[in-house]
Design a protein around this motif. Structure first.
Motif, PDB file in Angstrom:
ATOM      1  N   LEU A 197      -6.000  11.178   7.791  1.00  0.00           N
ATOM      2  CA  LEU A 197      -5.335  10.518   6.678  1.00  0.00           C
ATOM      3  C   LEU A 197      -3.816  10.475   6.890  1.00  0.00           C
ATOM      4  N   LYS A 198      -3.435  10.095   8.099  1.00  0.00           N
ATOM      5  CA  LYS A 198      -2.017   9.929   8.405  1.00  0.00           C
ATOM      6  C   LYS A 198      -1.600   8.463   8.357  1.00  0.00           C
ATOM      7  N   THR A 199      -2.585   7.564   8.496  1.00  0.00           N
ATOM      8  CA  THR A 199      -2.274   6.133   8.476  1.00  0.00           C
ATOM      9  C   THR A 199      -3.336   5.338   7.718  1.00  0.00           C
ATOM     10  N   LEU A 200      -2.915   4.187   7.203  1.00  0.00           N
ATOM     11  CA  LEU A 200      -3.805   3.155   6.689  1.00  0.00           C
ATOM     12  C   LEU A 200      -3.559   1.914   7.529  1.00  0.00           C
ATOM     13  N   SER A 201      -4.618   1.186   7.847  1.00  0.00           N
ATOM     14  CA  SER A 201      -4.461  -0.028   8.645  1.00  0.00           C
ATOM     15  C   SER A 201      -5.219  -1.182   8.003  1.00  0.00           C
ATOM     16  N   GLY A 202      -4.706  -2.392   8.233  1.00  0.00           N
ATOM     17  CA  GLY A 202      -5.366  -3.570   7.690  1.00  0.00           C
ATOM     18  C   GLY A 202      -4.726  -4.832   8.229  1.00  0.00           C
ATOM     19  N   HIS A 203      -5.024  -5.949   7.580  1.00  0.00           N
ATOM     20  CA  HIS A 203      -4.437  -7.213   8.001  1.00  0.00           C
ATOM     21  C   HIS A 203      -4.351  -8.152   6.811  1.00  0.00           C
ATOM     22  N   ILE A 204      -3.437  -9.102   6.899  1.00  0.00           N
ATOM     23  CA  ILE A 204      -3.324 -10.145   5.885  1.00  0.00           C
ATOM     24  C   ILE A 204      -3.206 -11.494   6.595  1.00  0.00           C
ATOM     25  N   ALA A 205      -3.446 -12.539   5.847  1.00  0.00           N
ATOM     26  CA  ALA A 205      -3.353 -13.884   6.412  1.00  0.00           C
ATOM     27  C   ALA A 205      -1.908 -14.184   6.790  1.00  0.00           C
ATOM     28  N   ILE A 206      -1.736 -14.791   7.942  1.00  0.00           N
ATOM     29  CA  ILE A 206      -0.385 -15.158   8.373  1.00  0.00           C
ATOM     30  C   ILE A 206       0.237 -16.172   7.412  1.00  0.00           C
ATOM     31  N   ALA A 207      -0.611 -16.916   6.694  1.00  0.00           N
ATOM     32  CA  ALA A 207      -0.116 -17.886   5.710  1.00  0.00           C
ATOM     33  C   ALA A 207       0.470 -17.203   4.480  1.00  0.00           C
ATOM     34  N   ASN A 208       0.162 -15.906   4.290  1.00  0.00           N
ATOM     35  CA  ASN A 208       0.714 -15.135   3.172  1.00  0.00           C
ATOM     36  C   ASN A 208       2.097 -14.624   3.581  1.00  0.00           C
ATOM     37  N   SER A 209       3.128 -15.162   2.990  1.00  0.00           N
ATOM     38  CA  SER A 209       4.497 -14.847   3.420  1.00  0.00           C
ATOM     39  C   SER A 209       4.900 -13.402   3.153  1.00  0.00           C
ATOM     40  N   MET A 210       4.053 -12.642   2.476  1.00  0.00           N
ATOM     41  CA  MET A 210       4.402 -11.253   2.167  1.00  0.00           C
ATOM     42  C   MET A 210       4.688 -10.447   3.424  1.00  0.00           C
ATOM     43  N   TRP A 211       4.036 -10.774   4.526  1.00  0.00           N
ATOM     44  CA  TRP A 211       4.212  -9.964   5.736  1.00  0.00           C
ATOM     45  C   TRP A 211       5.610 -10.123   6.331  1.00  0.00           C
ATOM     46  N   LYS A 212       6.280 -11.217   6.026  1.00  0.00           N
ATOM     47  CA  LYS A 212       7.610 -11.445   6.596  1.00  0.00           C
ATOM     48  C   LYS A 212       8.606 -10.450   6.003  1.00  0.00           C
ATOM     49  N   GLY A 213       9.260  -9.716   6.855  1.00  0.00           N
ATOM     50  CA  GLY A 213      10.210  -8.708   6.398  1.00  0.00           C
ATOM     51  C   GLY A 213       9.565  -7.407   5.977  1.00  0.00           C
ATOM     52  N   LEU A 214       8.238  -7.300   6.131  1.00  0.00           N
ATOM     53  CA  LEU A 214       7.530  -6.095   5.697  1.00  0.00           C
ATOM     54  C   LEU A 214       7.652  -4.957   6.704  1.00  0.00           C
ATOM     55  N   ASP A 215       7.967  -5.286   7.958  1.00  0.00           N
ATOM     56  CA  ASP A 215       8.086  -4.243   8.982  1.00  0.00           C
ATOM     57  C   ASP A 215       9.151  -3.220   8.582  1.00  0.00           C
TER      58      ASP A 215
END
Length: 200
Positions: free
Chosen positions: A48-66
């Motif tokens: 329980l050190k990490t959670l992993s997943g994915h989102i659609a590239i069309a969902n702009s939420m990932w931009k700047g999320l790093d």
């Protein structure tokens, strides 16, 4: 998360047990004063050190999320509790429920290798619950082409806690009565909450 001591659980094994069933979470992030959310299935590592997943590239939420810090909320079974189910004269309505809140930092993963690893982990996790063995054939160009449509990520967990609000702050006679009333309701959420209350 407001989590009074009678309801707070920090034990990692209990949190992992919860996430083994309720692993569909909502991620909350904030950038430039704008609150953004996305709901996705997530997989946790054995410690329980990490959670992993994915989102659609069309969902702009990932931009700047790093490298952003996020909150992830997972909801479990929940049900309304009527004041009439308690012994007290001045009881008030409440809600019994289980939820997990996780705080952590995001790392965006862009390689096909990382995407495949996370997709395989997510599908294996679910398929194993049903003793089924579906797997993507990554030698097939049709599956590989779909990798372009997603962004994978990993959240390094900084805090994790389970809120288990099951009327623990009431006398045992009250919780027994509430549990019995929940069984009479006749729906899945009520049955689950009743069962969990009886295990306290």
């Amino acid at each position: 998360m407001y989590n009074p001591s009678p309801f707070k659980v920090s034990n990692r094994d209990e949190i992992k047990d919860f996430l083994s069933t309720y692993n569909f979470g909502t991620i909350f992030s904030s950038r430039s004063g704008e609150l953004r959310t996305v709901s996705v299935p997530l997989i946790f590592d054995k410690d329980l050190k990490t959670l992993s997943g994915h989102i659609a590239i069309a969902n702009s939420m990932w931009k700047g999320l790093d490298k952003e810090h996020v909150i992830v909320v997972f909801m479990g079974p929940n049900h309304y509790i009527s004041p009439l189910w308690y012994e007290e004269e001045y009881a008030v309505p409440t809600w019994n429920y289980l939820s997990v809140l996780i705080k952590g930092q995001v790392r965006i993963l862009i390689s096909d290798e990382d995407k495949i690893r996370i997709l395989d982990q997510l599908s294996d996790f679910q398929e194993n619950k049903f003793n089924q063995g579906w797997k993507a054939d990554w030698n097939d160009k049709h599956y590989m082409a779909q990798l372009k449509a997603i962004v994978a990520f990993e959240i390094t967990i900084e805090e994790a806690e389970l809120k288990k609000k099951l009327s623990q702050n009431h006398p045992r006679d009250n919780t027994r009565k509430v549990s019995q009333k929940l069984k009479e309701v006749g729906n899945k959420n009520a049955d689950e909450i009743a069962s969990l209350m009886e295990k306290l």
